[in-house]
Design an enzyme around this catalytic site. Structure first.
Site, PDB file in Angstrom:
ATOM      1  CD  GLU A  29      -3.110  16.097  16.075  1.00  0.00           C
ATOM      2  OE1 GLU A  29      -3.557  15.726  17.168  1.00  0.00           O
ATOM      3  OE2 GLU A  29      -1.897  16.040  15.781  1.00  0.00           O
ATOM      4  NE  ARG A  49      -6.018  17.721  23.148  1.00  0.00           N
ATOM      5  CZ  ARG A  49      -4.813  18.274  23.289  1.00  0.00           C
ATOM      6  NH1 ARG A  49      -4.679  19.378  23.992  1.00  0.00           N
ATOM      7  NH2 ARG A  49      -3.751  17.737  22.729  1.00  0.00           N
ATOM      8  CE  LYS A 101      -0.250  12.741  19.726  1.00  0.00           C
ATOM      9  NZ  LYS A 101      -1.555  13.422  19.718  1.00  0.00           N
TER      10      LYS A 101
END
Length: 207
Positions: A38, A42, A126
Site C-alpha cells: 500500500e 501523503r 481498515k
C-alpha cells in the site's frame, strides 16, 4: 484481492518521498516473499510510485492508502492501483472508488462506523488507529456483534513485529497493515537487503 490479502496477511504501508525508490522497494519486498503493498497518498511521489510499480511489476498487488477525496481515489485507479484504503469513512470516496472499479476499504473505529460501512456494502474494513483504539481487545469486542455479518478488518496503526500475532490470532482480522519493514529511513538509505530480511521475518511470524 481479498484472497491474496488473506494468503499473506500483511500489507506493508509505504510512504515514498521519491518515486525512484518505488522499483527497488518492490524488488526488496518480492525478494522477501511479499507481493502486496500500500502506497499512501501523503506525498507528491505517491501517484508516480504506484504507476511505476503497476507498470514494471504486474505481479505486485499495489494499492493506494490515505485516499481522503474522490479525486484522489480516481487518480489512484488511473495510476494503476488495484485497491484503496482510507483512515476514515467518506461515502463520496466509496462511491467514486466503486464507479472506477477500485476495491476500497474505508477506515472504521467504532460500532457506528462499522454499521455505516455495512450500509454501503463494505465488508473489508481498515481498523484505524488500531493501537490507540484499543488494539486486539477492541477488535475482539467488536467481533461479538459484527463477525456474523462477514466483516473483516485490516488493523493499522501501532502494529509491530512484537504484537502482530495478537491481531492475527483473531478470526475477524484479515491482515495487518504495518510500516516497520518499510520504514522511511530504511527506504531513504536504500537498505533493500534489510527490508527483505524484515519482510521474511514478518511473513514467518504471520504464518
Amino acid at each position: 484481492m481479498i484472497d491474496r490479502i488473506l494468503a499473506k496477511r500483511i500489507v506493508p504501508v509505504v510512504v515514498l518521498d521519491d518515486a525512484e525508490s518505488a522499483a527497488p522497494l518492490a524488488e526488496a519486498l518480492l525478494a522477501g516473499g511479499l507481493d502486496i503493498m500500500e502506497i499512501t497518498f501523503r506525498t507528491a511521489a505517491a501517484e508516480e510510485s504506484i504507476r511505476s510499480i503497476a507498470t514494471s511489476f504486474p505481479e505486485v498487488l499495489v494499492g493506494a492508502g490515505t485516499l481522503l477525496t474522490p479525486e484522489q481515489a480516481q487518480r489512484a485507479k488511473d495510476a494503476g492501483a488495484v485497491f484503496g484504503l482510507a483512515p476514515g469513512l467518506n461515502p463520496e470516496v466509496i462511491k467514486t472508488a466503486r464507479a472506477a472499479g477500485l476495491e476500497f476499504s474505508p477506515g472504521v473505529m467504532t460500532p457506528s462506523d462499522i454499521e455505516a460501512a455495512l450500509s454501503l456494502d463494505c465488508k473489508l474494513l481498515k481498523f484505524f488507529p488500531a493501537g490507540a483504539a484499543g488494539g486486539p481487545g477492541m477488535l475482539k469486542a467488536l467481533a461479538g456483534p459484527y463477525a456474523h455479518t462477514g466483516v473483516k478488518f485490516i488493523p493499522t496503526g501501532g502494529i509491530s513485529s512484537a504484537n502482530l500475532a495478537d491481531y492475527l490470532a483473531l478470526p475477524v482480522v484479515a491482515a495487518i497493515g504495518g510500516s516497520w519493514m518499510v520504514d522511511k529511513k530504511l527506504v531513504a538509505e536504500g537498505k533493500w537487503d534489510e527490508i527483505t530480511r524484515l519482510t521474511k521475518e514478518a511473513l514467518a511470524a504471520a504464518s
